[in-house]
Design a protein around this motif. Structure first.
Motif, short mmCIF file in Angstrom:
data_model
loop_
_atom_site.label_atom_id
_atom_site.label_comp_id
_atom_site.label_asym_id
_atom_site.label_seq_id
_atom_site.Cartn_x
_atom_site.Cartn_y
_atom_site.Cartn_z
N ILE A 67 -4.72 1.98 -1.15
CA ILE A 67 -4.01 2.44 -2.34
C ILE A 67 -4.97 3.32 -3.15
O ILE A 67 -6.06 2.88 -3.52
CB ILE A 67 -3.55 1.24 -3.19
CG1 ILE A 67 -2.63 0.35 -2.36
CG2 ILE A 67 -2.84 1.71 -4.45
CD1 ILE A 67 -2.37 -0.99 -2.99
N MET A 123 -9.17 -0.87 4.13
CA MET A 123 -8.38 -1.11 2.93
C MET A 123 -9.15 -2.00 1.96
O MET A 123 -9.13 -1.78 0.74
CB MET A 123 -7.04 -1.77 3.30
CG MET A 123 -6.11 -0.87 4.10
SD MET A 123 -4.60 -1.71 4.61
CE MET A 123 -3.74 -1.81 3.04
N SER A 174 0.80 -1.23 0.00
CA SER A 174 0.00 0.00 0.00
C SER A 174 0.83 1.28 0.00
O SER A 174 0.42 2.29 -0.57
CB SER A 174 -0.95 0.01 1.21
OG SER A 174 -0.23 -0.02 2.42
N ASN A 193 -6.07 -3.42 -3.22
CA ASN A 193 -6.54 -3.00 -1.90
C ASN A 193 -7.14 -4.18 -1.14
O ASN A 193 -6.97 -4.30 0.08
CB ASN A 193 -7.59 -1.88 -2.04
CG ASN A 193 -6.95 -0.50 -2.07
OD1 ASN A 193 -5.97 -0.24 -1.39
ND2 ASN A 193 -7.50 0.38 -2.89
#
Length: 206
Positions: free
Chosen positions: A100, A91, A34, A189
């Protein structure tokens, strides 16, 4: 200053232990995905400080006291595990500071947050306490000065730990490069979020 025979056994033993997948290594790979290796270094500094504290405490006998008060470690485990699961869920949904972002967007996450995340993960892992208490003291030669031996062993532990953390973070960065196309950001992600969830559950239940 140090028993070289013991040292020749100590290095491969702790290299094997450090490179084996665990809480901190999984966290390093997740943040490598990430954030990239460079920013993950802040988590590594905190993790190594935590490892140094755990290892020193193990040799000095503090670990035995802490393991005798399991409620303290249980509280650390559940708080740390709950936080990591929360981050992992965010996430997975492509939300939060560690998710991300779309191409060209900069992730905003503080160095302090990363540092403490690494530190708390290291010190709240009861398996880490038990492992260092069981393995580290036998490598201290009672016939030689204590503190110089501890300093040398600690430097070796931290060097091995840092090298393995970099290896895992680099693996995460490689995954990011593979899936870096915009249409794969959500997939990446979810991979990183799932790993973070795994770390959180692992920490809470360990």
């Amino acid at each position: 200053m140090i028993n070289m025979t013991l040292l020749s056994v100590f290095i491969p033993t702790f290299l094997f232990v450090s490179i084996t997948p665990g809480l901190c290594m999984t966290l390093s790979m997740t943040l490598g995905i990430s954030l990239g290796v460079r920013r993950t270094l802040w988590m590594m500094w905190g993790e190594m400080l935590g490892v140094a504290l755990v290892a020193t405490s193990a040799v000095l006998g503090v670990a035995a006291i802490l393991l005798g008060m399991p409620q303290l470690l249980v509280a650390f485990k559940w708080l740390g595990g709950a936080y990591l699961c929360y981050v992992g869920l965010q996430m997975w949904q492509s939300k939060g500071k560690l998710a991300i972002p779309a191409a060209g967007t900069v992730i905003e996450v503080s160095r302090r947050q990363l540092f403490w995340q690494g530190f708390l993960t290291a010190v709240s892992n009861p398996k880490g306490w038990a492992f260092h208490m069981a393995l580290l003291p036998p490598f201290i030669d009672a016939k030689l000065p204590f503190w110089p031996q501890l300093a040398v062993l600690m430097c070796i532990i931290l060097l091995l730990e840092f090298g393995c953390l970099l290896l895992y973070a680099s693996g995460g960065k490689a995954l990011r490069l593979i899936f870096a196309q915009e249409h794969n950001v959500r997939l990446l992600n979810r991979i990183a979020g799932s790993l973070m969830l795994l770390v959180g559950v692992w920490l809470a239940l360990s």
